[in-house]
Design a protein around this motif. Sequence first.
Motif, short mmCIF file in Angstrom:
data_model
loop_
_atom_site.label_atom_id
_atom_site.label_comp_id
_atom_site.label_asym_id
_atom_site.label_seq_id
_atom_site.Cartn_x
_atom_site.Cartn_y
_atom_site.Cartn_z
N ILE A 173 -40.46 -28.09 -49.02
CA ILE A 173 -38.82 -27.71 -49.21
C ILE A 173 -37.59 -27.17 -48.54
N LYS A 174 -38.16 -27.35 -46.91
CA LYS A 174 -36.76 -28.13 -45.98
C LYS A 174 -35.88 -29.28 -46.25
N GLN A 178 -37.86 -25.40 -64.40
CA GLN A 178 -39.37 -25.76 -63.83
C GLN A 178 -39.25 -25.33 -62.22
N TYR A 179 -37.62 -23.92 -61.85
CA TYR A 179 -37.27 -23.91 -60.69
C TYR A 179 -38.02 -22.65 -60.26
N GLY A 225 -46.15 -17.94 -55.36
CA GLY A 225 -46.37 -16.50 -55.18
C GLY A 225 -48.52 -16.68 -55.93
N ARG A 226 -48.85 -17.66 -56.84
CA ARG A 226 -50.45 -17.66 -57.05
C ARG A 226 -51.19 -18.00 -56.15
N SER A 228 -47.71 -15.50 -48.24
CA SER A 228 -46.60 -16.07 -47.28
C SER A 228 -45.26 -16.29 -46.56
N GLY A 229 -44.77 -15.64 -47.93
CA GLY A 229 -43.22 -15.60 -47.44
C GLY A 229 -42.14 -16.50 -47.71
N ILE A 230 -42.92 -17.79 -48.56
CA ILE A 230 -42.27 -19.43 -48.15
C ILE A 230 -41.46 -18.78 -49.70
N THR A 231 -40.69 -18.32 -49.71
CA THR A 231 -39.51 -19.02 -50.60
C THR A 231 -38.56 -20.52 -50.69
#
Length: 878
Positions: free
Chosen positions: A797-798, A841-842, A850-851, A856-859
């Motif tokens: 993601i970064k 796609q996003y 989410g699933r 995890s709090g990852i966005t």
Amino acid sequence: MTAIKHALQRDIFTPNDERLLGIVNVCKAGKKKKNCFLCATVSTERPVQVKVVKVKKSDKGDFYKRQQTWELRDLTEVDAKDASKENPEFDLHFEKVYRWLASSTAEKNSFISCIWKLNQRYLRKKVEFVNVSSQLLEESVPSGESQSVAGGDEDALDDYQELSTREEQDIEGMMEMCEYAISNAEAFAEQLSRELQVLDGANIQSIMASEKQVNILMQLLDEALGEVDTIEGKLSSYEEMLQSVKEQMDQISQSNRLIQISNTNNVKLLDEIQFLVNYMDLSKGHVRALQEGDLTSPKGIEACINASEALLQCMNVALRPECVCVCIQKYGMGLNIRLIVSPCSVIQGHDQSSTLVQHTAEMSLPKHSPLHRDLLRYAKLMEWLKNTHREKYEGLSRTYVDYMSRLYEREIKDFFEVAKIKMAGTTKEAKGKFATLPRKESALKQETESLHGSSGKLTGSTSSLNKLTVQGSNSRRSQSSSLLDMGNMSASDLDVADRTKFDKIFEQVLSELEPLCLAEQDFISKFFKLQQHPTVTPPLAQVNLMPPQAEHRHSMSSEKDIVRLMMNKIFQSIETELNSLIALGDKIDSFNSLYMLVKMSHHVWTAENVDPASYLSTTLGNVLVTVKRNFDKCISGQIRQMEEVKISKKSKVGILLFVTAFEEFAELAETIFRNAERRGDLDKAYVKLIRAVFVNVEKVANESQKTPRDVVMMENFHHIFSTLSRLKISCLDAERREAKHKYTDHLQSYVINSLGQPLEKLNHFFEGVEARVAQGVREEEVSYQLAFNKQELRKVIKEYPGKEVKKGLDNLYKKVDKHLCEEESLLQVVWHSMQDEFIRQYKHFEDLIGRCYPGSGITMDFTIQDMLEYFSSIAQSH
């Protein structure tokens, strides 16, 4: 039971040619009581078929119906359960065992006995009877009958009939008269024989006693015949007496008839003499008018007409032919000679040279109504000439046709030359032509005066335009230009005003020709007395001045042919000039065939409504075929040019020329064919053209190297869909829907292919996640996989911060802008579709996070709102 048996025989078995021999009321053993009947039947036809039929009453209880049938030969065993005790139960063994409970033991025994008899009589394979009393089977076949049951004569049993009640009473009475009739049958039979012999003897004696009465009857008949002969003789004598009276009455009747005929003939003879006295006297004034009348003045012409009618009235009297010939020779020949000279002098005195130049310059045809008016004064006299001197009449008609054909040929050629010049649009050349016309006036007069000669032939030459060249200082079009001509010029270079000008000129040509032909045909019919209705043949035909072939040739049908033949000779140049003008119009602009097809169709329709068999209708119909052929050739040429189109390999395609050309063609055609009679021809052309457009758009899209295939298809089919939606051409509704479908499909395909995977590494990462889930890994356990743990996800993601995403989208916008053309304005539509696809796609990535990584709090580094701002700012900045 007897009533039921009778009803079953009548309703069920008789229609099927079967006889009911045994019946038992049963129900299935051990179950709820539902009564039915088992019936043993045999067929009435050979070979005899023996069956066991189960019959059940209908649910409504109104009638019986067959429920099940078994062949008796399929029965293997009958089990009566108990031979010593009364028991209503029994079994029948067919393919399976059927257990029954009869309503009574007596019915069961009777039915089993019937089955045993049928088995013994008809079946070779014997059924086994178990637990059945041997006494029951023995009683079934008494001694002396077993032989007949097993192998007896079946027909004898079938033919047995019971005695009626009266027959029984007679036999009982006869037997009561003899006491030993029962104890000694032989003595009783002998007594009956003796009594029969006594009765026969009495009958013979009675017959012999009646012979005397017969002889008396025959004698009376002989006497009656003699009386009849006497009466016939008297009747014959009476008939002979009446015959003489009849002959006398016939003679009287014949005399009366002859007297009546004589009186009638005398009256007719008197009327005929009176008629001859009244009508055969021609006045001196009429004789003078016929011999010396002035055919140049109206009064003289009227006097000649009255005199000719009086002479015709005299000639119509039914006299001998030589008498009629004397009348014509004495009074009519002078009129015939002067009548031939006078119309010829009127024709030769007709001079059109003074107005020809003016009419030609104004592009109008001279009207010959003054000549027609002058000649129509002699119309009634022409009828006289036609009836009295056919050769002179036909010679005068040939003179008129020769003169008018040369006159019309020159006028029509000059008229069409001016029309061609105006169509070509060469103003200077037209002015030059008009400038030379006055100088030709003297030659024109000289040419007209040559018609006045005794030969009646026109020897002058006419001017013509042998070759027209289409020129212009601005080179507005080539001779073969058309809306779809890609090799010479584009559709925008064509001048719509020129087409409108051509349409007006062509309409003016047809409008000038139509009244000219109709007026000439009307004059010929009136002047030469060639009316389109049956004419009464005058008695003059009996003089044999015309042969029978001529009489037949000038009947009603032949007069129509004569008018058409004269019109063909007079206007023999019209069809040629029209075809030449049509060829020029098609050469100037092939789309002129649309105007010509509409105008020509309308004038043909108008002419056919006036007279379907007229010269004008026939000629315009022939020319219409040529126009239709040019129209079809124009459409074929446009399709061929589509197939031959080439595209540049270095520049983008954009909207193809033949697509915009079809739009302009449709707009022009809808304007021309509005409320036209030949709309069907245009609809057929539309279908051919649009199919060619579809095929060749796809062909160009496949060959394009600079522009993606989806872009070529998307832009051009969007343009076609917009065009068809705007014009609302009903015959192309299916093609409009197909164009929309193709546009939508290729827009989606281009968006997906161009957008691709903007977050490529993230997309690959989640493809791996989905693969693990598909292999059976639970979604919440994916984060425990080494390659797909939370640290790896954060690392991927970064790599996609918001700035990098925006930069990639900006490059994508520039790429799309290079592919799309400006005239169709689909850039924003495509960009908005890409925005929707990117958001899709996003959302898919967010859903997987989410699933598979709950809690995890990852966005993502950017939100959907950020994406909307990216797309909007990029679109505004460009």
